[in-house]
Scaffold this motif. Structure first.
Motif, PDB file in Angstrom:
ATOM      1  N   PRO A  59       0.812  -1.209   0.000  1.00  0.00           N
ATOM      2  CA  PRO A  59       0.000   0.000   0.000  1.00  0.00           C
ATOM      3  C   PRO A  59       0.850   1.267   0.000  1.00  0.00           C
ATOM      4  CG  PRO A  59       0.106  -0.911   2.222  1.00  0.00           C
ATOM      5  CD  PRO A  59       0.905  -1.833   1.323  1.00  0.00           C
ATOM      6  N   ILE A  60       0.186   2.368  -0.366  1.00  0.00           N
ATOM      7  CA  ILE A  60       0.772   3.699  -0.180  1.00  0.00           C
ATOM      8  C   ILE A  60      -0.302   4.543   0.510  1.00  0.00           C
ATOM      9  CG2 ILE A  60       0.117   4.372  -2.553  1.00  0.00           C
ATOM     10  CD1 ILE A  60       2.501   6.349  -2.531  1.00  0.00           C
ATOM     11  N   GLY A  61       0.107   5.346   1.451  1.00  0.00           N
ATOM     12  CA  GLY A  61      -0.874   6.177   2.143  1.00  0.00           C
ATOM     13  C   GLY A  61      -0.198   7.319   2.871  1.00  0.00           C
ATOM     14  N   VAL A  62      -0.922   8.428   2.959  1.00  0.00           N
ATOM     15  CA  VAL A  62      -0.431   9.616   3.675  1.00  0.00           C
ATOM     16  C   VAL A  62      -1.464   9.950   4.753  1.00  0.00           C
ATOM     17  CG1 VAL A  62       0.110  12.078   3.403  1.00  0.00           C
ATOM     18  CG2 VAL A  62       0.856  10.438   1.667  1.00  0.00           C
ATOM     19  N   ALA A  63      -1.007  10.355   5.935  1.00  0.00           N
ATOM     20  CA  ALA A  63      -1.915  10.712   7.031  1.00  0.00           C
ATOM     21  C   ALA A  63      -2.913  11.756   6.528  1.00  0.00           C
ATOM     22  CB  ALA A  63      -1.105  11.269   8.206  1.00  0.00           C
ATOM     23  N   LEU A  66      -2.186  15.392   6.474  1.00  0.00           N
ATOM     24  CA  LEU A  66      -0.967  15.824   5.768  1.00  0.00           C
ATOM     25  C   LEU A  66      -1.079  15.621   4.255  1.00  0.00           C
ATOM     26  CD1 LEU A  66       1.717  14.455   8.245  1.00  0.00           C
ATOM     27  CD2 LEU A  66       0.972  16.821   7.975  1.00  0.00           C
ATOM     28  N   GLN A  67      -2.248  15.175   3.795  1.00  0.00           N
ATOM     29  CA  GLN A  67      -2.404  14.953   2.350  1.00  0.00           C
ATOM     30  C   GLN A  67      -2.416  16.285   1.612  1.00  0.00           C
ATOM     31  OE1 GLN A  67      -5.852  12.395   1.777  1.00  0.00           O
ATOM     32  NE2 GLN A  67      -4.912  10.775   2.994  1.00  0.00           N
ATOM     33  N   GLY A  68      -1.984  16.231   0.344  1.00  0.00           N
ATOM     34  CA  GLY A  68      -2.000  17.440  -0.490  1.00  0.00           C
ATOM     35  C   GLY A  68      -0.808  18.350  -0.255  1.00  0.00           C
ATOM     36  N   ARG A  69       0.212  17.864   0.448  1.00  0.00           N
ATOM     37  CA  ARG A  69       1.409  18.691   0.725  1.00  0.00           C
ATOM     38  C   ARG A  69       2.674  18.100   0.119  1.00  0.00           C
ATOM     39  NH1 ARG A  69       1.154  20.234   7.065  1.00  0.00           N
ATOM     40  NH2 ARG A  69      -1.090  20.430   7.275  1.00  0.00           N
ATOM     41  N   GLY A  70       2.524  17.147  -0.777  1.00  0.00           N
ATOM     42  CA  GLY A  70       3.706  16.627  -1.470  1.00  0.00           C
ATOM     43  C   GLY A  70       4.298  15.362  -0.878  1.00  0.00           C
ATOM     44  N   VAL A  71       3.728  14.857   0.224  1.00  0.00           N
ATOM     45  CA  VAL A  71       4.309  13.639   0.829  1.00  0.00           C
ATOM     46  C   VAL A  71       4.120  12.447  -0.111  1.00  0.00           C
ATOM     47  CG1 VAL A  71       4.234  12.040   2.788  1.00  0.00           C
ATOM     48  CG2 VAL A  71       3.920  14.500   3.169  1.00  0.00           C
ATOM     49  N   GLY A  72       2.913  12.317  -0.681  1.00  0.00           N
ATOM     50  CA  GLY A  72       2.631  11.208  -1.610  1.00  0.00           C
ATOM     51  C   GLY A  72       3.563  11.263  -2.813  1.00  0.00           C
ATOM     52  N   THR A  73       3.815  12.454  -3.320  1.00  0.00           N
ATOM     53  CA  THR A  73       4.736  12.614  -4.455  1.00  0.00           C
ATOM     54  C   THR A  73       6.131  12.128  -4.064  1.00  0.00           C
ATOM     55  OG1 THR A  73       3.478  14.450  -5.334  1.00  0.00           O
ATOM     56  CG2 THR A  73       5.783  14.331  -6.010  1.00  0.00           C
ATOM     57  N   ALA A  74       6.592  12.497  -2.874  1.00  0.00           N
ATOM     58  CA  ALA A  74       7.931  12.078  -2.428  1.00  0.00           C
ATOM     59  C   ALA A  74       7.990  10.545  -2.315  1.00  0.00           C
ATOM     60  CB  ALA A  74       8.268  12.725  -1.091  1.00  0.00           C
ATOM     61  N   GLU A  93      -2.799  -1.479  -8.287  1.00  0.00           N
ATOM     62  CA  GLU A  93      -4.250  -1.491  -8.422  1.00  0.00           C
ATOM     63  C   GLU A  93      -4.795  -0.322  -7.597  1.00  0.00           C
ATOM     64  OE1 GLU A  93      -2.629  -3.938  -6.722  1.00  0.00           O
ATOM     65  OE2 GLU A  93      -2.804  -5.793  -7.863  1.00  0.00           O
ATOM     66  N   THR A  94      -5.892   0.274  -8.078  1.00  0.00           N
ATOM     67  CA  THR A  94      -6.562   1.297  -7.273  1.00  0.00           C
ATOM     68  C   THR A  94      -8.053   1.292  -7.556  1.00  0.00           C
ATOM     69  OG1 THR A  94      -6.582   3.610  -6.549  1.00  0.00           O
ATOM     70  CG2 THR A  94      -6.207   3.227  -8.902  1.00  0.00           C
ATOM     71  N   ASP A  95      -8.845   1.666  -6.545  1.00  0.00           N
ATOM     72  CA  ASP A  95     -10.289   1.785  -6.770  1.00  0.00           C
ATOM     73  C   ASP A  95     -10.744   3.237  -6.595  1.00  0.00           C
ATOM     74  OD1 ASP A  95     -10.077   2.066  -4.050  1.00  0.00           O
ATOM     75  OD2 ASP A  95     -11.237   0.261  -3.547  1.00  0.00           O
ATOM     76  N   ARG A  96      -9.780   4.181  -6.690  1.00  0.00           N
ATOM     77  CA  ARG A  96     -10.130   5.595  -6.546  1.00  0.00           C
ATOM     78  C   ARG A  96      -9.809   6.349  -7.823  1.00  0.00           C
ATOM     79  NH1 ARG A  96      -8.896   7.800  -0.669  1.00  0.00           N
ATOM     80  NH2 ARG A  96      -9.790   6.078   0.502  1.00  0.00           N
ATOM     81  N   PRO A  97     -10.830   6.909  -8.488  1.00  0.00           N
ATOM     82  CA  PRO A  97     -10.571   7.613  -9.751  1.00  0.00           C
ATOM     83  C   PRO A  97      -9.563   8.745  -9.606  1.00  0.00           C
ATOM     84  CG  PRO A  97     -12.912   7.778  -9.114  1.00  0.00           C
ATOM     85  CD  PRO A  97     -12.250   6.865  -8.129  1.00  0.00           C
ATOM     86  N   GLU A  98      -9.578   9.455  -8.466  1.00  0.00           N
ATOM     87  CA  GLU A  98      -8.630  10.575  -8.294  1.00  0.00           C
ATOM     88  C   GLU A  98      -7.186  10.069  -8.223  1.00  0.00           C
ATOM     89  OE1 GLU A  98     -10.917   9.630  -6.141  1.00  0.00           O
ATOM     90  OE2 GLU A  98     -10.242   9.785  -4.054  1.00  0.00           O
ATOM     91  N   ASN A  99      -7.028   8.821  -7.729  1.00  0.00           N
ATOM     92  CA  ASN A  99      -5.675   8.268  -7.656  1.00  0.00           C
ATOM     93  C   ASN A  99      -5.158   7.864  -9.030  1.00  0.00           C
ATOM     94  OD1 ASN A  99      -5.875   8.694  -4.978  1.00  0.00           O
ATOM     95  ND2 ASN A  99      -5.766   6.549  -4.365  1.00  0.00           N
ATOM     96  N   VAL A 100      -6.078   7.535  -9.957  1.00  0.00           N
ATOM     97  CA  VAL A 100      -5.649   7.192 -11.318  1.00  0.00           C
ATOM     98  C   VAL A 100      -4.880   8.386 -11.891  1.00  0.00           C
ATOM     99  CG1 VAL A 100      -6.453   6.673 -13.660  1.00  0.00           C
ATOM    100  CG2 VAL A 100      -7.534   5.565 -11.686  1.00  0.00           C
ATOM    101  N   GLU A 101      -5.413   9.575 -11.684  1.00  0.00           N
ATOM    102  CA  GLU A 101      -4.741  10.788 -12.189  1.00  0.00           C
ATOM    103  C   GLU A 101      -3.416  10.996 -11.467  1.00  0.00           C
ATOM    104  OE1 GLU A 101      -5.818  12.162 -14.914  1.00  0.00           O
ATOM    105  OE2 GLU A 101      -7.356  10.610 -14.782  1.00  0.00           O
ATOM    106  N   PHE A 102      -3.411  10.760 -10.162  1.00  0.00           N
ATOM    107  CA  PHE A 102      -2.184  10.892  -9.369  1.00  0.00           C
ATOM    108  C   PHE A 102      -1.089   9.969  -9.927  1.00  0.00           C
ATOM    109  CE2 PHE A 102       0.154   9.287  -5.511  1.00  0.00           C
ATOM    110  CZ  PHE A 102       0.850  10.448  -5.220  1.00  0.00           C
ATOM    111  N   TYR A 103      -1.416   8.702 -10.185  1.00  0.00           N
ATOM    112  CA  TYR A 103      -0.410   7.746 -10.658  1.00  0.00           C
ATOM    113  C   TYR A 103       0.049   8.049 -12.088  1.00  0.00           C
ATOM    114  CZ  TYR A 103      -1.645   5.064  -6.500  1.00  0.00           C
ATOM    115  OH  TYR A 103      -1.859   4.666  -5.202  1.00  0.00           O
ATOM    116  N   LYS A 104      -0.848   8.625 -12.898  1.00  0.00           N
ATOM    117  CA  LYS A 104      -0.446   8.975 -14.273  1.00  0.00           C
ATOM    118  C   LYS A 104       0.704   9.979 -14.260  1.00  0.00           C
ATOM    119  CE  LYS A 104      -4.718   8.144 -16.850  1.00  0.00           C
ATOM    120  NZ  LYS A 104      -5.917   8.783 -17.425  1.00  0.00           N
ATOM    121  N   LYS A 105       0.769  10.819 -13.229  1.00  0.00           N
ATOM    122  CA  LYS A 105       1.859  11.807 -13.144  1.00  0.00           C
ATOM    123  C   LYS A 105       3.229  11.123 -13.066  1.00  0.00           C
ATOM    124  CE  LYS A 105      -0.912  14.880 -10.259  1.00  0.00           C
ATOM    125  NZ  LYS A 105      -1.149  16.231 -10.683  1.00  0.00           N
ATOM    126  N   PHE A 106       3.235   9.833 -12.671  1.00  0.00           N
ATOM    127  CA  PHE A 106       4.510   9.116 -12.500  1.00  0.00           C
ATOM    128  C   PHE A 106       4.752   8.102 -13.614  1.00  0.00           C
ATOM    129  CE2 PHE A 106       2.990  10.682  -8.495  1.00  0.00           C
ATOM    130  CZ  PHE A 106       4.100  11.397  -8.048  1.00  0.00           C
TER     131      PHE A 106
END
Ligand code: COA
Length: 140
Positions: A59-63, A66-74, A93-106
């Motif tokens: 898994p990956i997760g941010v408290a 603290l989300q939205g401050r770049g921790v997930g990106t790091a 794998e993900t079941d969150r549409p917003e995370n699909v966009e997040f992962y596309k950045k990488f």
């Protein structure tokens, strides 16, 4: 702790099908009535896990505060660095549409999408070529 990331190289990135009954009888027992759904969900993940060599994210997760401050990106950068060092593909794998966009950045693309236990699920892949390309750009 601000966040957490875990990744594991295939082919041992998910439990083998024959290990699932043991997990059900021990680790997963507290899930009670939700257990059949969880087993169906996890069995499907195992079935779709690519045969090609890859390093599986999760898994990956941010408290929450603290989300939205770049921790997930790091955390993702750490994972992607590993893919580039190993010159290998990434998978998640993900079941969150917003995370699909997040992962596309990488550099991830959607490889497959389907509903699973009533939830849309995306299976995402970052090619080995992407790791070669990025590593070559850093060397030049
Ligand atoms: C997904 C998660 C790990 C991202 O971590 P984060 O620290 O919030 O991400 P960042 O602050 O680095 O954001 C990176 C970018 O993605 C966007 N983003 C991240 N999560 C997002 C979300 N849930 N919805 C919309 N955009 C999101 C940010 O807006 C940011 O965009 P920008 O670079 O254009 O500014 C984090 O939100 C999380 O833990 N979510 C709950 C658990 C979870 O979904 N885990 C993954 C399961 S597959």
């Amino acid at each position: 702790m601000a966040g957490y990331v875990h990744f594991n190289a295939s082919p041992n990135c998910l439990p083998a099908p024959e290990e699932l009954p043991i997990a059900v009888a021990t680790l997963l027992k507290p899930l009670g009535e939700a257990l059949p759904q969880v087993v169906r969900w996890f069995t499907r993940w195992c079935h779709l896990d690519p045969d090609e060599p890859h390093v599986h994210l999760g898994p990956i997760g941010v408290a929450p505060d603290l989300q939205g401050r770049g921790v997930g990106t790091a955390l993702m950068q750490r994972y992607v660095e590993h893919l580039e060092q190993e010159k290998t593909a990434g998978y998640l794998e993900t079941d969150r549409p917003e995370n699909v966009e997040f992962y596309k950045k990488f550099g991830f693309i959607v490889r497959h999408q389907e509903p699973l236990i009533g939830t849309p699920t995306w299976y995402m892949w970052r090619t080995r070529d992407e790791s070669f390309k990025q590593a070559a750009e850093q060397d030049s």
